[in-house]
Design a protein around this motif. Structure first.
Motif, mmCIF file in Angstrom:
data_model
loop_
_atom_site.group_PDB
_atom_site.id
_atom_site.type_symbol
_atom_site.label_atom_id
_atom_site.label_comp_id
_atom_site.label_asym_id
_atom_site.label_seq_id
_atom_site.Cartn_x
_atom_site.Cartn_y
_atom_site.Cartn_z
ATOM 1 N N GLY A 42 20.169 7.365 23.538
ATOM 2 C CA GLY A 42 19.616 8.609 24.061
ATOM 3 C C GLY A 42 18.551 9.244 23.196
ATOM 4 N N PHE A 43 18.129 8.559 22.131
ATOM 5 C CA PHE A 43 17.095 9.105 21.254
ATOM 6 C C PHE A 43 15.708 8.707 21.755
ATOM 7 C CE2 PHE A 43 20.824 8.473 18.500
ATOM 8 C CZ PHE A 43 20.992 9.769 18.033
ATOM 9 N N THR A 44 14.738 9.568 21.520
ATOM 10 C CA THR A 44 13.344 9.278 21.853
ATOM 11 C C THR A 44 12.516 9.345 20.574
ATOM 12 O OG1 THR A 44 13.565 10.203 24.084
ATOM 13 C CG2 THR A 44 11.334 9.981 23.198
ATOM 14 N N VAL A 45 11.869 8.243 20.242
ATOM 15 C CA VAL A 45 11.091 8.173 19.004
ATOM 16 C C VAL A 45 9.711 7.616 19.330
ATOM 17 C CG1 VAL A 45 10.941 7.227 16.672
ATOM 18 C CG2 VAL A 45 13.177 7.775 17.654
ATOM 19 N N GLU A 46 8.687 8.398 19.023
ATOM 20 C CA GLU A 46 7.320 7.946 19.257
ATOM 21 C C GLU A 46 6.866 7.017 18.131
ATOM 22 O OE1 GLU A 46 5.562 8.471 21.940
ATOM 23 O OE2 GLU A 46 7.183 9.688 22.822
ATOM 24 N N LYS A 47 5.943 6.136 18.459
ATOM 25 C CA LYS A 47 5.402 5.194 17.494
ATOM 26 C C LYS A 47 3.983 5.597 17.124
ATOM 27 C CE LYS A 47 4.420 0.246 16.913
ATOM 28 N NZ LYS A 47 4.504 -1.082 17.568
ATOM 29 N N GLY A 48 3.667 5.507 15.854
ATOM 30 C CA GLY A 48 2.320 5.812 15.412
ATOM 31 C C GLY A 48 1.303 4.879 16.048
ATOM 32 N N SER A 49 0.052 5.324 16.079
ATOM 33 C CA SER A 49 -0.981 4.557 16.775
ATOM 34 C C SER A 49 -1.302 3.241 16.080
ATOM 35 C CB SER A 49 -2.256 5.399 16.883
ATOM 36 O OG SER A 49 -2.787 5.656 15.589
ATOM 37 N N GLY A 50 -1.169 3.194 14.780
ATOM 38 C CA GLY A 50 -1.549 1.979 14.061
ATOM 39 C C GLY A 50 -3.041 1.707 14.160
ATOM 40 N N GLU A 51 -3.838 2.767 14.369
ATOM 41 C CA GLU A 51 -5.277 2.614 14.570
ATOM 42 C C GLU A 51 -5.972 2.326 13.237
ATOM 43 O OE1 GLU A 51 -9.108 5.347 15.983
ATOM 44 O OE2 GLU A 51 -7.069 6.169 15.948
ATOM 45 N N VAL A 52 -6.952 1.427 13.298
ATOM 46 C CA VAL A 52 -7.779 1.123 12.132
ATOM 47 C C VAL A 52 -9.106 1.858 12.294
ATOM 48 C CG1 VAL A 52 -8.965 -0.675 10.830
ATOM 49 C CG2 VAL A 52 -6.710 -1.127 11.820
ATOM 50 N N THR A 53 -9.368 2.821 11.431
ATOM 51 C CA THR A 53 -10.596 3.602 11.532
ATOM 52 C C THR A 53 -11.736 2.883 10.815
ATOM 53 O OG1 THR A 53 -10.160 4.836 9.501
ATOM 54 C CG2 THR A 53 -9.211 5.709 11.544
ATOM 55 N N GLU A 54 -12.957 3.327 11.116
ATOM 56 C CA GLU A 54 -14.129 2.759 10.451
ATOM 57 C C GLU A 54 -14.083 3.046 8.951
ATOM 58 O OE1 GLU A 54 -16.442 0.720 11.723
ATOM 59 O OE2 GLU A 54 -15.127 0.774 13.496
ATOM 60 N N GLU A 55 -13.530 4.192 8.590
ATOM 61 C CA GLU A 55 -13.411 4.523 7.169
ATOM 62 C C GLU A 55 -12.468 3.557 6.457
ATOM 63 O OE1 GLU A 55 -12.165 8.303 4.285
ATOM 64 O OE2 GLU A 55 -11.939 8.445 6.470
ATOM 65 N N MET A 56 -11.335 3.244 7.083
ATOM 66 C CA MET A 56 -10.396 2.292 6.494
ATOM 67 C C MET A 56 -11.040 0.921 6.342
ATOM 68 S SD MET A 56 -7.089 3.479 8.763
ATOM 69 C CE MET A 56 -6.121 2.021 8.371
ATOM 70 N N LEU A 57 -11.794 0.517 7.368
ATOM 71 C CA LEU A 57 -12.466 -0.778 7.321
ATOM 72 C C LEU A 57 -13.474 -0.826 6.188
ATOM 73 C CD1 LEU A 57 -13.024 -3.545 8.626
ATOM 74 C CD2 LEU A 57 -14.659 -2.402 10.138
ATOM 75 N N GLN A 58 -14.262 0.249 6.060
ATOM 76 C CA GLN A 58 -15.277 0.284 5.010
ATOM 77 C C GLN A 58 -14.640 0.273 3.624
ATOM 78 O OE1 GLN A 58 -18.678 0.060 5.669
ATOM 79 N NE2 GLN A 58 -18.621 -0.407 3.471
ATOM 80 N N GLN A 59 -13.534 0.996 3.460
ATOM 81 C CA GLN A 59 -12.845 1.011 2.168
ATOM 82 C C GLN A 59 -12.378 -0.382 1.775
ATOM 83 O OE1 GLN A 59 -9.734 3.913 2.671
ATOM 84 N NE2 GLN A 59 -11.068 5.657 2.176
ATOM 85 N N GLN A 60 -11.872 -1.145 2.741
ATOM 86 C CA GLN A 60 -11.405 -2.495 2.446
ATOM 87 C C GLN A 60 -12.566 -3.420 2.100
ATOM 88 O OE1 GLN A 60 -8.283 -3.253 2.022
ATOM 89 N NE2 GLN A 60 -8.784 -5.366 1.476
ATOM 90 N N LEU A 61 -13.666 -3.280 2.820
ATOM 91 C CA LEU A 61 -14.846 -4.091 2.510
ATOM 92 C C LEU A 61 -15.399 -3.733 1.135
ATOM 93 C CD1 LEU A 61 -16.627 -4.002 5.994
ATOM 94 C CD2 LEU A 61 -15.557 -6.000 4.919
ATOM 95 N N ASP A 62 -15.387 -2.446 0.803
ATOM 96 C CA ASP A 62 -15.841 -2.025 -0.527
ATOM 97 C C ASP A 62 -14.922 -2.575 -1.616
ATOM 98 O OD1 ASP A 62 -17.955 -0.669 0.551
ATOM 99 O OD2 ASP A 62 -16.984 1.313 0.478
ATOM 100 N N ALA A 63 -13.639 -2.640 -1.316
ATOM 101 C CA ALA A 63 -12.704 -3.203 -2.289
ATOM 102 C C ALA A 63 -13.010 -4.674 -2.537
ATOM 103 C CB ALA A 63 -11.268 -3.032 -1.793
ATOM 104 N N LEU A 64 -13.368 -5.417 -1.490
ATOM 105 C CA LEU A 64 -13.758 -6.822 -1.654
ATOM 106 C C LEU A 64 -15.024 -6.942 -2.496
ATOM 107 C CD1 LEU A 64 -13.099 -8.174 1.970
ATOM 108 C CD2 LEU A 64 -11.739 -8.616 -0.076
ATOM 109 N N ARG A 65 -15.971 -6.039 -2.283
ATOM 110 C CA ARG A 65 -17.195 -6.054 -3.085
ATOM 111 C C ARG A 65 -16.881 -5.758 -4.554
ATOM 112 N NH1 ARG A 65 -20.785 -1.707 -0.979
ATOM 113 N NH2 ARG A 65 -22.350 -2.618 -2.376
ATOM 114 N N ASP A 66 -15.945 -4.827 -4.774
ATOM 115 C CA ASP A 66 -15.559 -4.497 -6.153
ATOM 116 C C ASP A 66 -14.974 -5.703 -6.879
ATOM 117 O OD1 ASP A 66 -16.436 -1.929 -6.378
ATOM 118 O OD2 ASP A 66 -14.541 -0.994 -5.792
#
Length: 412
Positions: A124-148
């Motif tokens: 009887g519980f209702t639990v919403e799930k987070g979107s799990g969305e990947v933003t452009e900022e998150m993508l850029q941060q990961q690419l910058d980490a690879l460059r580093d």
């Protein structure tokens, strides 16, 4: 043996049990122990086992008494476990032991037991799930980490700036105002490795130059005695290195891995981030559902398990010994919540036969081996040697329990 066992009023997982052993049973146990010592004792002038019983009793009085106590305590504990069907999770402690000639032996057991959990509400519980969305900022941060990761550092003959790596000789004045010989440090400016005032002082000097002036320690400095103080500080800049990161282009993509273009690299990074975000959203949803079940089915948790979990995290985080008590106090609510979650999962798994089987574990290891291109037998042996098979077993059980709960609750 006619042992009298009386359970005192207990709270939560703790148990206090009074034990009384009749005087005649105590005497009989002491006689058995004395005969055993007499049959084995080696005393000067006598062959082994032939020394007079009275002499043996006198010579080994303390040992006979201690062995008798241990034997009777063990017998009482065995009888207690058989009578009350308890599941202890700690070794029993003995309190208020009384052992006098001609009198009953009495003492109190103190231990913790696995709590009996009644989960009356699981649906009887209702639990919403987070979107799990990947933003452009998150993508850029990961690419910058690879460059580093592919960045290079080269010396420069300029005053350092934020982001530069500097080698400096640093000294602060003593109480009498004398500035001692400095110590050498390597600092990346802007990474909070030094207080702001010292970083500002460093950036005033080019390689080979020395600067000296008062520096004010911040008001939130960890050492309260130094907060807000101004100290004469001397800095000699010995070397400045500046980082150069590669351009995010097709050449960089080919250097990173099997990617024909930067677009292919970007797509792969986005896919990895999306998969990770989905896993995190799933884990968060599971945690929320278990928290809802815990709130609807309150129960006590064993304090020992909470302490043990706090200690394991303190070791993992390499908390200094002087800070362990403070860490345990601050971490206690998190540890207690984790113990509750584990108990809920374990209880549901046992009640509904959802525990991971050997076949489940073997299949999981096989899948791990195939994904890495390794031999399953070697992977299994490695996991067994590092005591990680139990982690895999717990993970499988938790997934089974969650799938069972998903059928009975609304998960958005």
């Amino acid at each position: 043996m006619d042992i009298q066992i009386t359970q005192k009023e207990s709270a939560g997982a703790e148990r206090h049990v009074d034990v009384s052993i009749p005087a005649e049973a105590v005497q009989a146990a002491e006689e058995r122990t004395a005969r055993r010592y007499a049959s084995q004792a080696r005393l000067p002038g006598f062959r082994p086992g032939k020394a007079p019983a009275a002499m043996v009793r006198k010579r080994f009085a303390a040992e006979i008494r201690q062995d008798t106590v241990q034997a009777l305590v063990q017998e009482a504990y065995t009888q207690l476990m058989a009578q009350q069907k308890l599941e202890p999770i700690t070794q029993p402690h003995i309190h208020d032991l009384k052992f006098e000639d001609g009198a009953p032996m009495t003492f109190t057991f103190h231990f913790e037991v696995r709590p009996e959990i009644t989960l009356e509400k699981l649906d009887g519980f209702t639990v919403e799930k987070g979107s799990g969305e990947v933003t452009e900022e998150m993508l850029q941060q990961q690419l910058d980490a690879l460059r580093d990761q592919k960045a290079t550092w080269a010396p420069v003959e300029e005053k350092p700036a934020p982001g530069d790596m500097v080698t400096v000789e640093l000294a602060t004045a003593d109480a009498d105002g004398t500035v001692p010989a400095g110590q050498e440090y390597r600092i990346t400016l802007g990474d909070n490795q030094a207080i702001p005032g010292i970083e500002e002082l460093i950036m005033e000097a080019a390689p080979g130059q020395t600067v000296e002036r008062p520096v004010k320690w911040p008001e939130d400095f960890p050492d309260e005695a130094q907060r807000g103080q101004s100290k004469l500080t001397r800095v000699t800049v010995k070397e400045v290195k500046r980082k150069t990161t590669p351009v995010l282009d097709d050449a960089f993509a080919r250097e990173i891995g099997d990617f024909d273009s930067v677009d292919a690299l970007t797509a792969a990074v986005r896919e990895d981030l999306s998969a990770n975000a989905t896993r995190e959203a799933d884990a968060e949803q599971r945690a929320k559902l278990l928290d809802a079940i815990i709130d609807a089915n309150p129960f006590e948790v064993p304090p020992t398990w909470v302490r043990q979990l706090s200690q394991s995290y303190a070791q993992a985080y390499q908390v200094p010994e002087q800070d362990v008590d403070r860490f345990a106090q601050e971490f206690r609510p998190i540890a207690e919540r984790q113990v509750r979650r584990d108990l809920v999962v374990d209880t549901i798994a046992k009640q509904h036969q959802l525990q991971a089987t050997e076949a489940d574990v073997d299949a999981e290891v096989q899948q791990m081996a195939e994904s890495r291109g390794l031999d399953a037998g070697k992977v299994y042996a490695t996991l067994q040697k590092s005591n990680r098979l139990s982690e895999i077993e717990h993970g499988i059980t938790e997934r089974k329990v969650f799938e069972w709960l998903k059928e009975r609750n609304t998960l958005g």
